[in-house]
Design a protein around this motif. Sequence first.
Motif, PDB file in Angstrom:
ATOM      1  N   MET A   1     -29.228   9.529  11.913  1.00  0.00           N
ATOM      2  CA  MET A   1     -29.983   8.444  11.285  1.00  0.00           C
ATOM      3  C   MET A   1     -31.236   8.961  10.591  1.00  0.00           C
ATOM      4  SD  MET A   1     -29.844   5.049  13.684  1.00  0.00           S
ATOM      5  CE  MET A   1     -30.235   5.905  15.193  1.00  0.00           C
ATOM      6  N   LEU A   2     -31.988   9.812  11.294  1.00  0.00           N
ATOM      7  CA  LEU A   2     -33.228  10.341  10.712  1.00  0.00           C
ATOM      8  C   LEU A   2     -32.943  11.136   9.445  1.00  0.00           C
ATOM      9  CD1 LEU A   2     -35.140  11.508  13.916  1.00  0.00           C
ATOM     10  CD2 LEU A   2     -35.665   9.529  12.483  1.00  0.00           C
ATOM     11  N   ASN A   3     -31.904  11.944   9.490  1.00  0.00           N
ATOM     12  CA  ASN A   3     -31.562  12.755   8.327  1.00  0.00           C
ATOM     13  C   ASN A   3     -31.102  11.894   7.160  1.00  0.00           C
ATOM     14  OD1 ASN A   3     -29.161  14.460   6.831  1.00  0.00           O
ATOM     15  ND2 ASN A   3     -30.904  15.725   7.371  1.00  0.00           N
ATOM     16  N   GLN A   4     -30.250  10.913   7.454  1.00  0.00           N
ATOM     17  CA  GLN A   4     -29.727  10.056   6.384  1.00  0.00           C
ATOM     18  C   GLN A   4     -30.833   9.216   5.757  1.00  0.00           C
ATOM     19  OE1 GLN A   4     -29.159   6.449   6.564  1.00  0.00           O
ATOM     20  NE2 GLN A   4     -28.185   6.378   4.550  1.00  0.00           N
ATOM     21  N   MET A   5     -31.725   8.655   6.604  1.00  0.00           N
ATOM     22  CA  MET A   5     -32.814   7.838   6.078  1.00  0.00           C
ATOM     23  C   MET A   5     -33.814   8.677   5.287  1.00  0.00           C
ATOM     24  SD  MET A   5     -32.096   4.762   6.807  1.00  0.00           S
ATOM     25  CE  MET A   5     -31.085   3.789   7.922  1.00  0.00           C
ATOM     26  N   TYR A   6     -34.040   9.909   5.733  1.00  0.00           N
ATOM     27  CA  TYR A   6     -34.927  10.819   4.998  1.00  0.00           C
ATOM     28  C   TYR A   6     -34.351  11.087   3.607  1.00  0.00           C
ATOM     29  CZ  TYR A   6     -37.976  14.881   4.209  1.00  0.00           C
ATOM     30  OH  TYR A   6     -38.908  15.759   3.702  1.00  0.00           O
ATOM     31  N   ARG A   7     -33.075  11.366   3.548  1.00  0.00           N
ATOM     32  CA  ARG A   7     -32.421  11.641   2.258  1.00  0.00           C
ATOM     33  C   ARG A   7     -32.392  10.398   1.376  1.00  0.00           C
ATOM     34  NH1 ARG A   7     -28.718  16.068   2.515  1.00  0.00           N
ATOM     35  NH2 ARG A   7     -27.072  14.870   1.498  1.00  0.00           N
ATOM     36  N   ARG A   8     -32.170   9.227   1.998  1.00  0.00           N
ATOM     37  CA  ARG A   8     -32.151   7.964   1.239  1.00  0.00           C
ATOM     38  C   ARG A   8     -33.524   7.710   0.605  1.00  0.00           C
ATOM     39  NH1 ARG A   8     -30.433   2.302   1.833  1.00  0.00           N
ATOM     40  NH2 ARG A   8     -31.748   1.202   0.332  1.00  0.00           N
TER      41      ARG A   8
ATOM     42  N   LEU B   1     -43.587   7.841   9.982  1.00  0.00           N
ATOM     43  CA  LEU B   1     -42.997   7.521  11.279  1.00  0.00           C
ATOM     44  C   LEU B   1     -43.653   8.416  12.323  1.00  0.00           C
ATOM     45  CD1 LEU B   1     -40.855   6.312  13.208  1.00  0.00           C
ATOM     46  CD2 LEU B   1     -39.296   8.101  12.441  1.00  0.00           C
ATOM     47  N   GLN B   2     -44.307   7.809  13.294  1.00  0.00           N
ATOM     48  CA  GLN B   2     -44.967   8.555  14.366  1.00  0.00           C
ATOM     49  C   GLN B   2     -44.363   8.158  15.710  1.00  0.00           C
ATOM     50  OE1 GLN B   2     -49.038   7.173  13.291  1.00  0.00           O
ATOM     51  NE2 GLN B   2     -49.562   9.348  13.185  1.00  0.00           N
ATOM     52  N   PHE B   3     -44.206   9.159  16.575  1.00  0.00           N
ATOM     53  CA  PHE B   3     -43.683   8.877  17.914  1.00  0.00           C
ATOM     54  C   PHE B   3     -44.355   9.817  18.912  1.00  0.00           C
ATOM     55  CE2 PHE B   3     -40.392   9.395  21.303  1.00  0.00           C
ATOM     56  CZ  PHE B   3     -40.447   8.090  21.788  1.00  0.00           C
ATOM     57  N   TYR B   4     -44.960   9.231  19.938  1.00  0.00           N
ATOM     58  CA  TYR B   4     -45.636  10.036  20.957  1.00  0.00           C
ATOM     59  C   TYR B   4     -45.706   9.233  22.259  1.00  0.00           C
ATOM     60  CZ  TYR B   4     -49.469   7.189  19.036  1.00  0.00           C
ATOM     61  OH  TYR B   4     -50.240   6.162  18.568  1.00  0.00           O
ATOM     62  N   LYS B   5     -46.183   9.878  23.296  1.00  0.00           N
ATOM     63  CA  LYS B   5     -46.274   9.252  24.609  1.00  0.00           C
ATOM     64  C   LYS B   5     -47.713   9.287  25.088  1.00  0.00           C
ATOM     65  CE  LYS B   5     -44.398   9.597  29.315  1.00  0.00           C
ATOM     66  NZ  LYS B   5     -43.546  10.410  30.213  1.00  0.00           N
ATOM     67  N   ARG B   6     -48.219   8.143  25.509  1.00  0.00           N
ATOM     68  CA  ARG B   6     -49.582   8.041  26.005  1.00  0.00           C
ATOM     69  C   ARG B   6     -49.620   7.093  27.210  1.00  0.00           C
ATOM     70  NH1 ARG B   6     -49.788  11.499  22.890  1.00  0.00           N
ATOM     71  NH2 ARG B   6     -51.274  11.934  21.193  1.00  0.00           N
ATOM     72  N   GLY B   7     -50.184   7.570  28.314  1.00  0.00           N
ATOM     73  CA  GLY B   7     -50.422   6.705  29.465  1.00  0.00           C
ATOM     74  C   GLY B   7     -49.229   5.917  29.951  1.00  0.00           C
TER      75      GLY B   7
ATOM     76  N   LEU C   1     -35.265  -0.443  11.635  1.00  0.00           N
ATOM     77  CA  LEU C   1     -36.671  -0.157  11.348  1.00  0.00           C
ATOM     78  C   LEU C   1     -36.824   0.674  10.073  1.00  0.00           C
ATOM     79  CD1 LEU C   1     -38.299   0.698  14.815  1.00  0.00           C
ATOM     80  CD2 LEU C   1     -39.001  -1.121  13.248  1.00  0.00           C
ATOM     81  N   LEU C   2     -36.083   1.768  10.000  1.00  0.00           N
ATOM     82  CA  LEU C   2     -36.209   2.666   8.849  1.00  0.00           C
ATOM     83  C   LEU C   2     -35.655   2.048   7.579  1.00  0.00           C
ATOM     84  CD1 LEU C   2     -35.338   6.062  10.565  1.00  0.00           C
ATOM     85  CD2 LEU C   2     -37.552   5.373   9.649  1.00  0.00           C
ATOM     86  N   LEU C   3     -34.506   1.371   7.696  1.00  0.00           N
ATOM     87  CA  LEU C   3     -33.911   0.761   6.500  1.00  0.00           C
ATOM     88  C   LEU C   3     -34.807  -0.335   5.947  1.00  0.00           C
ATOM     89  CD1 LEU C   3     -31.502   0.791   4.613  1.00  0.00           C
ATOM     90  CD2 LEU C   3     -30.386  -0.885   6.092  1.00  0.00           C
TER      91      LEU C   3
END
Length: 325
Positions: free
Chosen positions: A183-190, A246-252, A223-225
């Motif tokens: 999904m990430l690769n396809q949406m990046y290319r799109r 697009l940001q993804f991380y873990k906090r608390g 979300l990406l589309l």
Amino acid sequence: MKQALTYWGMITALGIIHLQSLLTLLPWKIPIYLTSILVIAINYYFYKRILLQISSLGLKRNSLIFILQLILLLFYISDPSYLYILFNLFFIGFEWIRLDLGRRLGSYTSQLKQFEEQIVHFNETFLIVRSERHDFLKHISALHFLLEEGKDKEAKVYLDDLVESYEETNLSIKGESGIVAGMLNQMYRRAKASNISVVYDLDLPISTLPFTNKEFVGFLGNLLLNSIEACEEWQNHHKKQGLITLQFYKRGGLYLLTITNQCLPISSEVLDHLFEQYGLTTKSDGHEGLGTKQIHDIVKRYQGFIDFVYKDEEFTIKIKIPAIR
């Protein structure tokens, strides 16, 4: 559009007949024009709030329900009785079954289509990685030859081009499961094909989220589309390059996923109920608004929260999911 108008026209006509028959039980006579105004007002309210998916039931199922509703009209030939209340409830019940089945079948069909598309994207990503691996030794040999010949500058240019070509794939597959990487690769290319600048800022793989593959397709895919399509419309209107981050991380103890993109102005009516009901979308007409409700349902299933901000033609979604499996 024509199908929807036909549906609401038939339901309005049947509703007027059923309600007017029921009102004959009252000691005073209610003019039919008042009944018509009431039914039209009620149907208009549902017309604005319900996303019709009755086409997914097919002609046979829809026809069967309409026939059952028409059969109920035959009972009004008899003298007025309190059974009319039951007939009205049957009419409403049949309609509720139609709308609920249509929504469920439409949702399943949409999810199946998304899943099939993501399998294709996963296979495409696998072939890209396989191709890059196959050519890797060739690139090493070429660099080795340039360095042996003392062509350091040429080797640096060649290496820079090579790293840039690998960046697109590496951003998408780094530590991700097959479905998410696809999904990430396809949406990046799109997005790149639409000249949209894309930034993936991932502290850890999105695959860390406790979702099933099916949920990842509905969640991340929508979300990406949605971001890409909204950004495309913004670009077409302003003739400028759009940006999606697009940001993804873990906090608390929380997984935090944030997506920001440009989009055209959104009405207050849509913003007030976005992610809460079907049929609402941040994009222009022609989009069904299924994705936002689907995202909300998945996040809620994992006791998560959705916050969103729209300001100066920029839309930001922040999703928080408890880091508990």
